[in-house]
Scaffold this motif. Structure first.
Motif, PDB file in Angstrom:
ATOM      1  N   GLY A   1      15.829   3.925   6.132  1.00 59.23           N
ATOM      2  CA  GLY A   1      14.493   4.210   5.598  1.00 59.23           C
ATOM      3  C   GLY A   1      13.405   3.320   6.160  1.00 59.23           C
ATOM      4  O   GLY A   1      12.232   3.502   5.866  1.00 59.23           O
ATOM      5  N   THR A   2      13.785   2.357   6.984  1.00 62.53           N
ATOM      6  CA  THR A   2      12.806   1.374   7.468  1.00 62.53           C
ATOM      7  C   THR A   2      12.033   1.832   8.693  1.00 62.53           C
ATOM      8  O   THR A   2      10.963   1.297   8.977  1.00 62.53           O
ATOM      9  CB  THR A   2      13.507   0.043   7.821  1.00 62.53           C
ATOM     10  N   VAL A   3      12.556   2.808   9.445  1.00 61.66           N
ATOM     11  CA  VAL A   3      11.907   3.229  10.689  1.00 61.66           C
ATOM     12  C   VAL A   3      10.821   4.260  10.392  1.00 61.66           C
ATOM     13  O   VAL A   3      11.084   5.303   9.784  1.00 61.66           O
ATOM     14  CB  VAL A   3      12.934   3.821  11.676  1.00 61.66           C
ATOM     15  N   ASP A   4       9.600   3.984  10.819  1.00 61.69           N
ATOM     16  CA  ASP A   4       8.494   4.921  10.589  1.00 61.69           C
ATOM     17  C   ASP A   4       7.490   4.824  11.724  1.00 61.69           C
ATOM     18  O   ASP A   4       6.613   3.958  11.731  1.00 61.69           O
ATOM     19  CB  ASP A   4       7.816   4.637   9.248  1.00 61.69           C
ATOM     20  N   THR A   5       7.614   5.713  12.712  1.00 61.46           N
ATOM     21  CA  THR A   5       6.701   5.756  13.856  1.00 61.46           C
ATOM     22  C   THR A   5       5.691   6.882  13.727  1.00 61.46           C
ATOM     23  O   THR A   5       4.950   7.165  14.669  1.00 61.46           O
ATOM     24  CB  THR A   5       7.491   5.934  15.167  1.00 61.46           C
ATOM     25  N   ASP A   6       5.689   7.577  12.574  1.00 60.34           N
ATOM     26  CA  ASP A   6       4.831   8.745  12.353  1.00 60.34           C
ATOM     27  C   ASP A   6       5.195   9.903  13.274  1.00 60.34           C
ATOM     28  O   ASP A   6       4.353  10.718  13.634  1.00 60.34           O
ATOM     29  CB  ASP A   6       3.346   8.394  12.505  1.00 60.34           C
ATOM     30  N   ASN A   7       6.468   9.979  13.650  1.00 60.83           N
ATOM     31  CA  ASN A   7       6.986  11.106  14.417  1.00 60.83           C
ATOM     32  C   ASN A   7       8.329  11.504  13.800  1.00 60.83           C
ATOM     33  O   ASN A   7       9.307  10.770  13.910  1.00 60.83           O
ATOM     34  CB  ASN A   7       7.166  10.722  15.894  1.00 60.83           C
TER      35      ASN A   7
ATOM     36  N   PRO B   1       4.323  19.041  10.954  1.00 64.29           N
ATOM     37  CA  PRO B   1       5.125  17.824  11.014  1.00 64.29           C
ATOM     38  C   PRO B   1       4.270  16.593  11.260  1.00 64.29           C
ATOM     39  O   PRO B   1       3.083  16.701  11.575  1.00 64.29           O
ATOM     40  CB  PRO B   1       6.042  18.079  12.217  1.00 64.29           C
ATOM     41  N   GLU B   2       4.865  15.429  11.107  1.00 64.22           N
ATOM     42  CA  GLU B   2       4.315  14.222  11.703  1.00 64.22           C
ATOM     43  C   GLU B   2       4.848  14.187  13.130  1.00 64.22           C
ATOM     44  O   GLU B   2       6.059  14.066  13.343  1.00 64.22           O
ATOM     45  CB  GLU B   2       4.766  12.968  10.951  1.00 64.22           C
ATOM     46  N   GLY B   3       3.994  14.324  14.097  1.00 71.21           N
ATOM     47  CA  GLY B   3       4.445  14.376  15.477  1.00 71.21           C
ATOM     48  C   GLY B   3       5.174  15.672  15.749  1.00 71.21           C
ATOM     49  O   GLY B   3       4.580  16.749  15.770  1.00 71.21           O
TER      50      GLY B   3
ATOM     51  N   PRO C   1      -8.424  14.541   0.674  1.00 71.31           N
ATOM     52  CA  PRO C   1      -8.560  13.311   1.469  1.00 71.31           C
ATOM     53  C   PRO C   1      -7.905  12.105   0.784  1.00 71.31           C
ATOM     54  O   PRO C   1      -8.101  11.867  -0.408  1.00 71.31           O
ATOM     55  CB  PRO C   1     -10.073  13.128   1.585  1.00 71.31           C
ATOM     56  N   GLY C   2      -7.122  11.367   1.552  1.00 70.25           N
ATOM     57  CA  GLY C   2      -6.524  10.140   1.058  1.00 70.25           C
ATOM     58  C   GLY C   2      -5.313  10.306   0.175  1.00 70.25           C
ATOM     59  O   GLY C   2      -4.803   9.323  -0.361  1.00 70.25           O
ATOM     60  N   THR C   3      -4.805  11.547   0.017  1.00 68.42           N
ATOM     61  CA  THR C   3      -3.691  11.753  -0.914  1.00 68.42           C
ATOM     62  C   THR C   3      -2.338  11.902  -0.219  1.00 68.42           C
ATOM     63  O   THR C   3      -1.300  11.723  -0.857  1.00 68.42           O
ATOM     64  CB  THR C   3      -3.912  13.009  -1.785  1.00 68.42           C
ATOM     65  N   LEU C   4      -2.322  12.226   1.061  1.00 66.78           N
ATOM     66  CA  LEU C   4      -1.057  12.426   1.769  1.00 66.78           C
ATOM     67  C   LEU C   4      -0.448  11.078   2.133  1.00 66.78           C
ATOM     68  O   LEU C   4      -1.020  10.311   2.892  1.00 66.78           O
ATOM     69  CB  LEU C   4      -1.274  13.266   3.021  1.00 66.78           C
ATOM     70  N   VAL C   5       0.736  10.806   1.593  1.00 68.28           N
ATOM     71  CA  VAL C   5       1.421   9.537   1.842  1.00 68.28           C
ATOM     72  C   VAL C   5       2.414   9.676   2.991  1.00 68.28           C
ATOM     73  O   VAL C   5       2.472   8.837   3.891  1.00 68.28           O
ATOM     74  CB  VAL C   5       2.137   9.040   0.569  1.00 68.28           C
ATOM     75  N   ASP C   6       3.196  10.761   2.982  1.00 64.78           N
ATOM     76  CA  ASP C   6       4.200  10.965   4.021  1.00 64.78           C
ATOM     77  C   ASP C   6       4.621  12.422   4.010  1.00 64.78           C
ATOM     78  O   ASP C   6       4.436  13.137   3.004  1.00 64.78           O
ATOM     79  CB  ASP C   6       5.419  10.060   3.762  1.00 64.78           C
TER      80      ASP C   6
ATOM     81  N   VAL D   1       0.860  -1.176   0.000  1.00 62.56           N
ATOM     82  CA  VAL D   1       0.000   0.000   0.000  1.00 62.56           C
ATOM     83  C   VAL D   1       0.894   1.222   0.000  1.00 62.56           C
ATOM     84  O   VAL D   1       2.084   1.152   0.277  1.00 62.56           O
ATOM     85  CB  VAL D   1      -0.933   0.012   1.230  1.00 62.56           C
ATOM     86  N   SER D   2       0.308   2.386  -0.305  1.00 66.55           N
ATOM     87  CA  SER D   2       1.116   3.585  -0.467  1.00 66.55           C
ATOM     88  C   SER D   2       1.872   3.956   0.796  1.00 66.55           C
ATOM     89  O   SER D   2       2.924   4.589   0.741  1.00 66.55           O
ATOM     90  CB  SER D   2       0.220   4.751  -0.909  1.00 66.55           C
ATOM     91  N   ALA D   3       1.371   3.570   1.975  1.00 66.54           N
ATOM     92  CA  ALA D   3       2.040   3.913   3.225  1.00 66.54           C
ATOM     93  C   ALA D   3       3.420   3.281   3.335  1.00 66.54           C
ATOM     94  O   ALA D   3       4.248   3.716   4.136  1.00 66.54           O
ATOM     95  CB  ALA D   3       1.181   3.500   4.416  1.00 66.54           C
ATOM     96  N   ASP D   4       3.693   2.257   2.525  1.00 60.27           N
ATOM     97  CA  ASP D   4       5.000   1.616   2.556  1.00 60.27           C
ATOM     98  C   ASP D   4       6.068   2.474   1.893  1.00 60.27           C
ATOM     99  O   ASP D   4       7.262   2.274   2.108  1.00 60.27           O
ATOM    100  CB  ASP D   4       4.952   0.265   1.855  1.00 60.27           C
TER     101      ASP D   4
END
Length: 226
Positions: free
Chosen positions: A179-185, A159-161, A144-149, A20-23
């Protein structure tokens, strides 16, 4: 009928999951290019993406958009980069996008996979990855639904967090774990790195998400009908 339903459930469990796009996320951001200073790390701004899934992802039509401290996403043509048709990012791999005309100061980037005209601040701003164009939209008003990161650095909003600290002509924001760490902060996910090492699609893939495997053998499924 009951056996048939059970078989369908097992087949669903055995089917591989798809990315999914979140990856796909921003893994590096550097805005110090374009400086004539000999101390600049690189001669162009850049954004690096990483695909943390085990599957190739079609990013055709996706955008990288820049915003100033309190500015909107994609407020001008020089704040939007759109991936062309047939753009893909391989599983557990990177894509490097270079911005601006190469300057006299700083080292030459590794061969970028794409180039654009995004103009980023060297110290404070924000960068977002969208799966569709968001033109001149303020933080919180994204389609809506378009922001990936996204990442915010310095004193920028949205920011995220919590945003990361200010960058410079010698430092980039680099996502931890290759690039593997993603806690949304952003503060937890990124480190400020001097003389960062950008990756492109030729960089050897990083181990990340395992590819889904079957959880039941075909023999086990057949046994249901015996």
């Amino acid at each position: 009928m009951k056996k048939f339903a059970i078989a369908l459930v097992i087949l669903a469990m055995a089917a591989p999951a798809f990315a999914v796009s979140a990856d796909v996320r921003i893994s590096q951001a550097y805005g110090g290019g374009g400086s004539a200073s000999a101390t600049a790390s690189f001669n162009q701004d850049y954004v690096e993406l990483f695909n943390a899934s085990g599957f190739d992802v079609d990013i055709s039509g996706w955008t990288i958009e820049y915003g100033s401290n309190t500015g909107s996403w994609g407020s001008s043509a020089t704040n939007i980069f759109t991936f062309p048709a047939d753009s893909w990012i391989a599983g557990c791999s990177y894509v490097l996008v270079a911005f601006g005309t190469p300057s006299a100061g700083g080292a030459t980037l590794p061969a970028p996979d794409y180039t654009g005209n995004l103009t980023m601040s060297a110290t404070s701003g924000k960068v977002a990855l969208f799966n569709a164009v968001n033109t001149n939209l303020a933080c919180g008003l994204e389609l809506p639904g378009t922001l990936v990161d996204k990442i915010s650095f310095g004193t920028a909003n949205c920011p995220e967090g919590t945003n990361v600290g200010a960058l410079s002509v010698t430092t980039a924001a680099v996502r931890n774990g290759g690039g593997t760490v993603d806690t949304d902060n952003n503060l937890a996910d990124f480190a400020i790195v001097t003389n960062a090492v950008p990756n492109n699609s030729s960089t050897l893939p990083t181990a990340c998400a395992p590819v889904a495997v079957e959880t039941e053998s075909f023999g086990a499924i057949k046994a249901i009908f015996r």
